[in-house]
Structure formats: structure tokens, C-alpha cells
Design a protein around this motif. Sequence first.
Motif, short mmCIF file in Angstrom:
data_model
loop_
_atom_site.label_atom_id
_atom_site.label_comp_id
_atom_site.label_asym_id
_atom_site.label_seq_id
_atom_site.Cartn_x
_atom_site.Cartn_y
_atom_site.Cartn_z
N LEU A 265 45.20 26.40 36.80
CA LEU A 265 44.54 27.35 35.90
C LEU A 265 45.32 28.66 35.75
O LEU A 265 45.43 29.21 34.64
CB LEU A 265 43.13 27.66 36.41
N HIS B 139 45.26 25.74 29.01
CA HIS B 139 44.47 26.72 29.76
C HIS B 139 43.02 26.72 29.30
O HIS B 139 42.09 26.71 30.11
CB HIS B 139 45.07 28.13 29.63
N THR C 105 46.34 26.71 43.59
CA THR C 105 45.96 27.88 42.80
C THR C 105 44.88 28.66 43.53
O THR C 105 44.96 29.87 43.66
CB THR C 105 45.47 27.44 41.40
N PHE C 106 43.87 27.94 44.03
CA PHE C 106 42.79 28.63 44.76
C PHE C 106 43.34 29.33 46.00
O PHE C 106 42.98 30.45 46.31
CB PHE C 106 41.70 27.64 45.20
N ALA D 9 45.64 32.29 44.76
CA ALA D 9 44.94 33.38 44.04
C ALA D 9 43.81 33.96 44.87
O ALA D 9 43.44 35.11 44.69
CB ALA D 9 44.40 32.85 42.71
N GLY D 10 43.24 33.15 45.78
CA GLY D 10 41.99 33.57 46.38
C GLY D 10 42.02 33.94 47.84
O GLY D 10 40.98 34.23 48.42
N THR E 163 44.48 38.06 48.31
CA THR E 163 43.83 39.11 47.52
C THR E 163 42.60 39.65 48.26
O THR E 163 42.42 40.86 48.38
CB THR E 163 43.36 38.54 46.16
N THR E 164 41.78 38.73 48.77
CA THR E 164 40.54 39.16 49.42
C THR E 164 40.82 39.79 50.78
O THR E 164 40.20 40.80 51.13
CB THR E 164 39.57 37.96 49.58
N VAL F 267 46.14 43.26 43.09
CA VAL F 267 47.04 42.90 41.98
C VAL F 267 47.33 44.20 41.23
O VAL F 267 46.49 44.72 40.51
CB VAL F 267 46.38 41.88 41.03
N PRO G 232 40.54 45.43 38.28
CA PRO G 232 41.12 44.78 39.46
C PRO G 232 41.17 43.26 39.29
O PRO G 232 42.01 42.60 39.90
CB PRO G 232 40.15 45.16 40.59
N PHE G 233 40.26 42.72 38.46
CA PHE G 233 40.23 41.26 38.26
C PHE G 233 40.74 40.88 36.87
O PHE G 233 40.55 39.75 36.43
CB PHE G 233 38.79 40.75 38.41
N ASN G 234 41.37 41.84 36.18
CA ASN G 234 41.68 41.63 34.76
C ASN G 234 40.37 41.34 34.02
O ASN G 234 39.29 41.42 34.61
CB ASN G 234 42.72 40.51 34.58
N ALA H 131 39.75 36.17 28.66
CA ALA H 131 40.01 34.74 28.88
C ALA H 131 40.86 34.47 30.11
O ALA H 131 40.77 33.40 30.72
CB ALA H 131 40.70 34.16 27.65
N ILE I 207 38.74 34.10 37.59
CA ILE I 207 37.58 33.19 37.58
C ILE I 207 36.82 33.29 38.91
O ILE I 207 35.64 32.97 38.98
CB ILE I 207 38.04 31.75 37.30
C1 HEM Z 1 39.64 40.62 45.73
C2 HEM Z 1 40.01 39.42 45.40
C3 HEM Z 1 40.68 39.05 44.10
C4 HEM Z 1 41.34 39.83 43.19
C5 HEM Z 1 41.57 41.32 43.24
C6 HEM Z 1 41.78 38.96 42.12
C7 HEM Z 1 42.46 39.40 41.01
C8 HEM Z 1 42.84 38.57 39.96
C9 HEM Z 1 43.51 39.02 38.77
C10 HEM Z 1 43.92 40.46 38.47
C11 HEM Z 1 43.72 37.94 37.99
C12 HEM Z 1 44.40 37.91 36.63
C13 HEM Z 1 45.87 37.74 36.76
C14 HEM Z 1 46.55 37.80 35.42
O1 HEM Z 1 45.89 37.94 34.41
O2 HEM Z 1 47.76 37.70 35.40
C15 HEM Z 1 43.19 36.79 38.67
C16 HEM Z 1 43.22 35.51 38.18
C17 HEM Z 1 42.76 34.43 38.87
N1 HEM Z 1 42.09 34.44 40.07
FE1 HEM Z 1 41.62 36.06 41.16
N2 HEM Z 1 41.39 37.68 42.39
C18 HEM Z 1 40.71 37.68 43.59
C19 HEM Z 1 40.14 36.59 44.21
C20 HEM Z 1 40.13 35.32 43.72
C21 HEM Z 1 39.48 34.18 44.33
C22 HEM Z 1 38.65 34.24 45.61
C23 HEM Z 1 39.78 33.08 43.57
C24 HEM Z 1 39.38 31.63 43.69
C25 HEM Z 1 38.85 30.98 44.53
C26 HEM Z 1 40.60 33.53 42.47
C27 HEM Z 1 41.10 32.70 41.51
C28 HEM Z 1 41.79 33.14 40.40
C29 HEM Z 1 42.29 32.24 39.36
C30 HEM Z 1 42.18 30.72 39.36
C31 HEM Z 1 42.91 33.05 38.40
C32 HEM Z 1 43.54 32.59 37.10
C33 HEM Z 1 42.50 32.64 36.01
C34 HEM Z 1 43.01 32.23 34.64
O3 HEM Z 1 44.17 32.48 34.33
O4 HEM Z 1 42.20 31.67 33.88
N3 HEM Z 1 40.78 34.88 42.60
N4 HEM Z 1 42.65 37.20 39.88
#
Ligand code: HEM
Length: 503
Positions: free
Chosen positions: A118, A126, A303-304, A307-308, A311-312, A374, A440-442, A445, A449
Motif C-alpha cells: 500500500l 493504490h 509495509t505494516f 510503516a507502523g 513511527t510509534t 515523519v 503528522p499522518f499526512n 488519499a 491508514i
Molecule cells: C505515530 C505513528 C505513525 C505515524 C506518525 C505515521 C505517519 C505516516 C505518514 C506521514 C504517512 C504518509 C506518508 C506519505 O504520504 O508519504 C503514512 C502512511 C502510511 N502509514 Fe503510517 N504512521 C504511523 C503509524 C502507522 C501504523 C501503526 C501503521 C499500520 C499498521 C501505518 C501504516 C501506514 C501505511 C500502510 C501507509 C501508506 C498509506 C497509503 O499510501 O495509502 N502507519 N504514515
Amino acid sequence: MLDLTSLISFFVLGVIGWATYKMYIWPVYLTPLRKIPGPPFESLFYGNYKKFMKEEEPQLELTKKYGNIVKYYEIFNQPALLITDTTIVQDITLSHSYDYIKPVNILSDSVAFIGNGLALSEGNVHKRQRKMMNPAFTYSNIKNMVPTFTRIASKLISVITEDTINLGESKIKIAPYLSKATLDIIGLVGFNYEFNTLTSPNELANAYNAIVTPPTILHFMLGRLAYYFPMVRSIPIEINKNFVNACAVIDRESKNLVKRKLKEADIGELKGDDLLSVLININKTLPIEEKLTDEELKNQIMTFLLAGHETTSTSTSWAIYLLARHPHMQDILREEINKAFPDKSNFNPTFDEINSLEYLNGVVKETLRLHSPVTMIRRTNIKDKVYGNYFIPKYTPIMISTMGLHKSTEIWGPTAAEFDPKRWLDPTLTKNISNLSFLPFNTGARGCIGNKLALAEFKILLSNLIRNFVFRPTDEGFQSKTRTFVSSKPDSHFEFKISRVES
Ligand code: HEM
């Protein structure tokens, strides 16, 4: 006829000419981006990249000096943009998010081990993956994960107690513990896999850690070169050997996990509510053209993980750091938690209970504002764009500066640089804030997630730690260096004084 020496000379001259044009003449004198303000390049090979890797908060410094659209130079001196203009942020994240792709040449190492999951898939692939994965991240699924967060948080408290308090230790390096706890959590809620890294070593965890250890310039250069010339990874040096071995372990273990789950699904025994099981169950119900392939399912595991996990844990480490530096705020938070959960031995918050704690919510948001894991969102435009008076040709590397936005005094006022959880309780301060200035999480789309999952996990880990321990600085002037390249982490050797909360 030309002899061999002349041919080689022509070839070498050609390469030098081409490189001079691409790395010097075009980026400095010809690109349409030359009109945009920004720093001069520092090297033909790494542009201004060293600044991003070595200095503290370079994004903020550049934004303050040159404004909301800054031109800087990427590796091999390629002109690029650093953005903190919210109108452009809106175009990239919400209005035309599919006009932008993630720069896979920059993220090449990630591509090698998470493939087309993803986080790195684009366009219709996507859209299809996101649509089918959204239901796995609903509130009701996240609520079911809360007991797992609490179980691992309690284990974390026991391990820390054994390693420090019971041994008479008064200091702790918290980051490695949190990294293990969040890896154990994502293993369980992601695919029902027991990493158990809090208590024992694990091959998949070691492989994962080998890949995500803080990168050096050499790591980056190799990653970039390997994208264009994969044989670079065959050069027998330590970095390559570790990378190739780790990728092999991750690939093998992820395939095994998917195989096992698919087998369970075939015989009707797949009952888990971990993300992978939920995805496999959803997948079964989809028409063939919408289904995830086995390879795509495998890619989601990494990916999980990628990404996950870090960060946490990074966010939670930063929260401890900020609370240690602000003891009064730590006390206010502890008071709120104690009031909500008077019995320390029975700390079992539900999703709704933990989200009802307002000060905790402020601490979490304020940590993500000041220390977003991020620190930048990277894209390349696949269509020509016009930003204000500037023409932006397609395939320009673009970096949204999360740090620049989160610390802007225009948005957050004169106290932008200060840690103040209460600002989130003050409507006069929060009225200027939108999902384009706090990201912080963007958002949109391509927004995270896993954000609901991450916030619940962060809150449960942090509140459990604060309920059980008092953290103070080891010396009063202590300050962690903030490296804001790709992700921002506190120094891993960073120590806190720790003592037990007695009641
Ligand atoms: C504090 C914790 C977290 C922060 C700050 C964070 C931050 C982000 C950010 C900024 C993005 C966008 C990146 C981009 O647009 O280039 C992103 C995407 C993503 N994150 Fe997180 N994340 C966190 C935790 C998690 C967790 C726990 C998971 C999954 C279990 C996760 C799964 C994903 C996935 C799969 C994407 C890609 C989504 C897509 O492109 O559709 N993240 N995260």
C-alpha cells in the motif's frame, strides 16, 4: 576508421559532457526552478543533502530564510522543492494527490523489501489496495486491538521493572524498550505473529532491524545506485551483505506467514482479527479484478512492519523526553491518568476511555507536532504544475516539510517552538489549525491508514508508563539532538532517571 583509444576517449568525453550538463549546467543555469529562492548547491554529488543528513532542523532553517517554496539540490545536484505553502500542500495531498507519485529512486531500499504494498503502490493499483484495506482499519477493528496494546504495555512495565527498579538502577535508556514493544505489538495486531522481542531474540526482528538502522550517506548513495544498477548490491561489502541477507529472511518469513494464513483460510479456520487475517477474509469476497495477489498480501506484511513500528516507538520516546523535561506537565498527566484508573494493578482502558483523556490527547498531539516521526512527505509531480508565479516541470522532486509547517510561528503563534499540551484545549489557538497545517499522518488519499491504530497504541503505552514510573532528566540542561532526516529520532543512548510510582 577510429582506433580503440579514440573511441574510448570519445566515450569518456561524452560521459563527462553529459554529467557536466546534467549536474551543473542544467540545474544551475537552465532549469525553470532557478528563479525560486533557495541555498546554492554545496556539492555536485550530494547537492544540499549533507545539510539534511547532518544538521538539526535544516528544513526549518531553510523555510525561515527563503519562504514557503524553497529550491534546494538533491543528490547528483538535482533541483528540488521544499514546500510549506498550504495551498500547494492541498494540491499534493487532497485536490490532485494522484498527480504526484512517491519518488521510488529516493525510496529505493524500501522498494527492495516492501515492494508494491500500500505505501509504495501508485495510481489505480493504490486505489484498489486502499479501498480493500480501509475496512481493516475501522474503529471497531482498532477497538479489538486495545487488549493487545495493554498486554504488551504491561509486559513492558514488568521488563523495565526487572531490568531497572528491581536491580536498584535509577537510569534507563527507554528507546530500545519501546522499539521492542511496538515491534511485538505490530507483529500481533498485524499478522498474529509473536516476535516476543521484549524477552527474546528473533530472526525476523533482527533482519528488520538490520535494514532500518540509521542510514549513513554511504547507505543512501548505495541505495540510489542500486535502483539504477542492481548489480551494485553484489559488491561484497558489509552493508550489502547485511542488506541482502536481511531482505532474504524477510521475504522468506513473510511468504511463510501468508502461506500459513491462506491454508487456514482454505480449511475455514482463519478466525483471527489481526490485519492480515481481516485482509484475507475481505479478499475472499472480492471479484477477481479487485483481489490482492499473494505477492501483494506478502508486501503488506512488510509495509505494516516498516510503516507502523518505528513511527510509534519514536513518538512514544519523544513524549517521554518532553515530559521528563517538563516535570510539571508530567505530573498533570499522571494526575489525569490516576483519576481515570485509580487501581494501578488493573490498568485495562477501553478505546473510548483512553480517548476521553484530554490532557493525554494534548500531550500526544503536541509530541507529534514538535517531533513528528515523519519529518517530510516526498513526492514527484507526474504532470507540469504552476505554483504561484513559478512553473514546475514534471518529475521535480518535492518535499512537503512537516517540520516547517509544525513549527511555523505564522500558524502556531509566538510559542510555536514550545511544548504546551494545553494549546490543544484552547479553541482560540486551535482555530487556525487544519489538516493541512498539522499533518503528522499526512492527509487525503495517501494519508496514514494506521493513524487510529497508532494513536490508540501510543496513548496506551504512554499512559501505562506514566502511571507506573516517574521520568526525570539525568541532568537539568539535557537536550536531545534532533535528526530530522526522513524520520526524527531521539538519540538512542539517551538516558532518563526513573523511579516507581508507588500507588
Ligand atoms: C505515530 C505513528 C505513525 C505515524 C506518525 C505515521 C505517519 C505516516 C505518514 C506521514 C504517512 C504518509 C506518508 C506519505 O504520504 O508519504 C503514512 C502512511 C502510511 N502509514 Fe503510517 N504512521 C504511523 C503509524 C502507522 C501504523 C501503526 C501503521 C499500520 C499498521 C501505518 C501504516 C501506514 C501505511 C500502510 C501507509 C501508506 C498509506 C497509503 O499510501 O495509502 N502507519 N504514515
